[in-house]
Design an enzyme around this catalytic site. Structure first.
Site, PDB file in Angstrom:
ATOM      1  N   ASP A   1       0.820  -1.212   0.000  1.00 24.66           N
ATOM      2  CA  ASP A   1       0.000   0.000   0.000  1.00 24.66           C
ATOM      3  C   ASP A   1       0.850   1.257   0.000  1.00 24.66           C
ATOM      4  OD1 ASP A   1      -2.227  -1.572   0.080  1.00 24.66           O
ATOM      5  OD2 ASP A   1      -2.845  -1.049   2.114  1.00 24.66           O
TER       6      ASP A   1
ATOM      7  N   ASP B   1       5.032  -9.206   9.057  1.00 24.48           N
ATOM      8  CA  ASP B   1       5.192  -7.771   8.901  1.00 24.48           C
ATOM      9  C   ASP B   1       6.583  -7.465   8.373  1.00 24.48           C
ATOM     10  OD1 ASP B   1       2.646  -7.258   9.736  1.00 24.48           O
ATOM     11  OD2 ASP B   1       3.195  -6.631  11.767  1.00 24.48           O
TER      12      ASP B   1
ATOM     13  N   ASP C   1       9.107  -5.801   9.409  1.00 26.10           N
ATOM     14  CA  ASP C   1      10.279  -5.766  10.279  1.00 26.10           C
ATOM     15  C   ASP C   1      10.697  -7.153  10.763  1.00 26.10           C
ATOM     16  OD1 ASP C   1       7.782  -5.625  11.473  1.00 26.10           O
ATOM     17  OD2 ASP C   1       8.519  -4.784  13.337  1.00 26.10           O
TER      18      ASP C   1
ATOM     19  N   ASP D   1      -5.710  -8.059  14.355  1.00 29.80           N
ATOM     20  CA  ASP D   1      -5.206  -9.376  14.719  1.00 29.80           C
ATOM     21  C   ASP D   1      -5.832  -9.881  16.016  1.00 29.80           C
ATOM     22  OD1 ASP D   1      -4.012  -7.361  16.182  1.00 29.80           O
ATOM     23  OD2 ASP D   1      -1.959  -7.895  15.683  1.00 29.80           O
TER      24      ASP D   1
END
Length: 500
Positions: A80, A135, A137, A229
């Site tokens: 995005d 994710d 990271d 989540d």
């Protein structure tokens, strides 16, 4: 009375920490892993990304290195981004496709639904029965899928499996060390104890695998909270699906080196948790759910319901801490009859340090320097936990009065060693109003210390001094790091080392 209620509420969370520590100490053991299947099913690995110049390629390289049959591995890059991250990711996707990987690049023109919207859009583009999520990271180890997936294959009622977060840069600074200590407490002790007790556990947004049928049965990814989540994992378990936590599977991730980035992350988690509490508290409190996804309705044990409500309301600690401070000064001023109960407040602080110490002892007892070297970050964590109370209080209030909201990402900088820089990144954050508020609260706490000494309430003075030090140091670190950001030249939008 209001002060006593606030401290008693804090004591409740401390008792919970003591309870989890006892459960872990008495019951924790690594369960045997199920056998590998004769053939591995198709898995889609979803990578939700938004403006990740520094770590996007690292993530894709780690996923491409997963030890899993290539014909059964489908990678979705859910991008995005609104900056040059798109250029880097498209180039990396082309490289992987040329090497024979099944990689799909999906870019949305708007961020509707934020991460939840991206995950839902990706799910609609795959037919895989299992979906892993990482994710930007995180750096999944090569054996992640083969270690985690068998738990879902062996139990048709298991909806998701969550791995433990490990750390790429725990020793980068005192700030990252304190964060690692806090996360270890959650993942080593709390999550394990919840599973041992049969309580609700949370999917932590990344480093896990979902069964597609579970996602769809629970209503899919929804964006009416900032913790999509936590929301989905509770909705799934309320329907009878099981969540599985595997602490022996560690997935390292980068901890935010900037205090303002960490505050943003904690704000999102706090607000989203409270929004989830608003959304689901009646269902959790009532506790009616099927015994299996296809069974007859049963009622969850009272213990499970209480632990679920305490879990979802955990960030109430922040406004309670602020309330205790604000009430202390007028109580001290009014005289001995209304002076705060130091003993009760002292008991309210015993649980967390024991939980964190036990987590470090479990993880690092055999490492050079021992677990005490890691636990030495606890004073910093204590100051950080109090110092972020104003930031968390704002998040809790917003979570109580509103749904959804802007999903403000936590900046990542690709820092592992102390020589790695982050202040010259275009993602480094500037100050917000909470820094000024922390200075005000530090001065307020100092005033309370003076009044405590004047009123001969010497027992209260150390606790109030801790407040002053916590808010003062949080504001000081924020100002110092913001000064570094403004004084250093920024990197170009696409750093040369990433553009190559």
């Amino acid at each position: 009375m209001l002060y006593t209620v606030a401290v008693a509420w804090l004591l409740l969370y401390s008792v919970q920490a003591l309870f989890f520590s006892l459960v872990f100490w008495r019951r924790a053991q690594v369960q045997p892993a199920p056998a590998a299947p004769p053939s591995w099913p198709m898995v889609t690995v979803q990578l939700p990304i938004f403006n990740e110049l520094h770590v996007g390629r690292r993530l894709l390289a780690a996923v491409a290195a997963l030890n899993y049959p290539r014909q059964a591995l489908h990678i979705q890059v859910l991008d995005d981004s609104t900056d040059e991250t798109t250029v880097l990711l498209k180039a990396e996707v082309r490289r992987l496709q040329a090497r024979g990987f099944q990689v799909t690049y999906l870019h949305r023109d708007d961020r509707r639904g934020y991460k939840a919207g991206a995950l839902a859009a990706g799910l609609a583009q795959t037919g895989a029965h299992f979906v892993a999520i990482f994710d930007a990271d995180f750096v999944p180890p090569p054996d992640f899928l083969k270690r985690a997936l068998p738990h879902l294959l062996a139990d048709p009622n298991a909806g998701f499996v969550q791995a433990r977060w490990a750390h790429l840069n725990a020793t980068y600074s005192g700030l990252t060390g304190a964060q690692a200590l806090a996360l270890d407490g959650h993942f080593v002790i709390e999550q394990t104890a919840r599973q041992q007790l049969g309580a609700f556990i949370s999917f932590n947004g990344t480093a896990g695998i979902w069964r597609r049928a579970c996602i769809e049965a629970a209503g899919g990814w929804q964006a009416d909270t900032l913790c999509e989540d936590l929301d989905l994992s509770y909705r799934a378990q309320l329907l009878g699906w099981r969540g599985i936590y595997r602490p022996e599977i560690g997935v390292p991730a980068e901890l935010p080196p900037q205090l303002l980035a960490f505050k943003r992350q904690q704000f999102r988690w706090a607000k989203g948790s409270v929004q989830t509490l608003r959304k689901l508290w009646k269902r959790v409190a009532w506790g009616s759910r099927p015994s299996t996804p296809h069974g007859q309705p049963t009622r969850s044990p009272l213990r499970t319901r209480i632990l679920g409500l305490l879990h979802l309301s955990g960030y109430a600690v922040h406004p309670l801490l602020v309330l205790v401070l604000l009430l202390s000064l007028p109580m001290l001023w009014l005289g001995p009859a209304t002076q705060p109960s130091v003993g009760l407040f002292g008991w309210a602080s015993l649980g967390p340090p024991l939980l964190f110490a036990l987590a470090q002892r479990h993880l690092y007892a055999d490492q050079p320097g021992g677990w005490l070297r890691r636990f030495a970050y606890f004073p910093g964590l204590m100051l950080l936990g109090i110092g972020l109370a104003l930031n968390g209080t704002q998040a809790v209030i917003e979570g109580l009065i509103g749904r959804g909201g802007a999903f403000r990402r936590t900046p990542k900088f690709h820092v592992k060693q102390q020589a790695d820089a982050w202040a010259n990144s275009p993602y480094a954050l500037g100050l917000d109003w909470t820094t000024a508020g922390e200075i005000v609260l530090a001065l307020y706490a100092l005033t309370a210390v003076v009044v405590a000494v004047w009123r001969h309430s010497l027992g209260a003075a150390p606790f109030l001094a801790l407040y002053a030090l916590a808010f003062g140091s949080t504001a000081a670190v924020g100002l110092w790091q913001a000064g570094r950001v403004h004084m250093r030249p920024r990197h170009p939008l696409v750093p040369p080392r990433l553009a190559r």
